[in-house]
Design a protein around this motif. Structure first.
Motif, mmCIF file in Angstrom:
data_model
loop_
_atom_site.group_PDB
_atom_site.id
_atom_site.type_symbol
_atom_site.label_atom_id
_atom_site.label_comp_id
_atom_site.label_asym_id
_atom_site.label_seq_id
_atom_site.Cartn_x
_atom_site.Cartn_y
_atom_site.Cartn_z
ATOM 1 N N ALA A 1 0.827 -1.214 0.000
ATOM 2 C CA ALA A 1 0.000 0.000 0.000
ATOM 3 C C ALA A 1 0.859 1.261 0.000
ATOM 4 O O ALA A 1 0.451 2.298 -0.518
ATOM 5 C CB ALA A 1 -0.945 -0.003 1.204
ATOM 6 N N THR A 44 3.922 3.636 -3.573
ATOM 7 C CA THR A 44 4.103 4.934 -4.225
ATOM 8 C C THR A 44 4.920 5.897 -3.378
ATOM 9 O O THR A 44 5.889 6.475 -3.882
ATOM 10 C CB THR A 44 2.746 5.534 -4.644
ATOM 11 O OG1 THR A 44 2.127 4.628 -5.578
ATOM 12 C CG2 THR A 44 2.907 6.899 -5.293
ATOM 13 N N ASN A 73 -3.580 6.783 -3.200
ATOM 14 C CA ASN A 73 -3.849 5.602 -4.010
ATOM 15 C C ASN A 73 -5.031 5.826 -4.957
ATOM 16 O O ASN A 73 -5.007 5.347 -6.095
ATOM 17 C CB ASN A 73 -4.028 4.372 -3.120
ATOM 18 C CG ASN A 73 -2.692 3.931 -2.517
ATOM 19 O OD1 ASN A 73 -1.631 4.158 -3.090
ATOM 20 N ND2 ASN A 73 -2.738 3.328 -1.346
#
Length: 159
Positions: free
Chosen positions: A35, A38, A78
């Motif tokens: 998760a 990034t 996200n």
């Protein structure tokens, strides 16, 4: 005096690439850790913009996206990424950031900081892993890394 060959260009005491690659590999087998993929990539690229994996034309957008993460959180980051992927797929554009969506965030300053107060090494838990103390703790360390990266660019590294 430290020998330059043992340090990392970002100011870390040891090269960061092995730790970064290890974190990327661990993410592949841990969806909860993934998760934070990034912010991990953005912080690393912004701290090591002269490495071959960084693309200069994307650094400003990446800096703004890291600010979005700090401002609005992981879920918003996200969602932004999912929206970008859908938009690019529909428009057949390849990889292009929607810069209008990032206009509210500060642009990347022209100078790369000499050092950053946190590095990917700081993502490790007390046992030397990444999530041995839980995913929430890893997420908190990731937020600290992101904040340190943005602050170093905007204000210089903390003393």
């Amino acid at each position: 005096m430290q020998q330059h060959s043992e340090t990392c260009p970002c100011g870390a005491a040891a090269p960061c690439a092995p730790t970064w690659y290890e974190a990327l590999a661990r993410e592949q087998s841990d969806p909860a850790m993934y998760a934070w993929h990034t912010p991990l990539v953005l912080a690393y690229l912004l701290q090591h913009p002269n490495e071959s994996v960084a693309r200069e034309q994307y650094l400003d957008s990446q800096f703004r996206i890291l600010q979005l993460y700090l401002d609005r959180g992981l879920a918003a980051l996200n969602r932004f990424g999912q929206t970008q992927r859908r938009r690019n797929a529909v428009q057949g554009m390849g990889f292009v950031y929607d810069t209008e969506a990032l206009a509210a965030y500060r642009p990347l300053p022209g100078q790369i900081p000499d050092r950053f107060p946190r590095s990917v090494h700081d993502l490790r838990d007390a046992d030397g892993g990444f999530v041995g103390d839980g995913h929430e703790s890893y997420g908190a360390r990731m937020a600290e890394l992101a904040r340190a990266t943005v602050d170093a660019y905007l204000n210089g590294p903390a003393a």
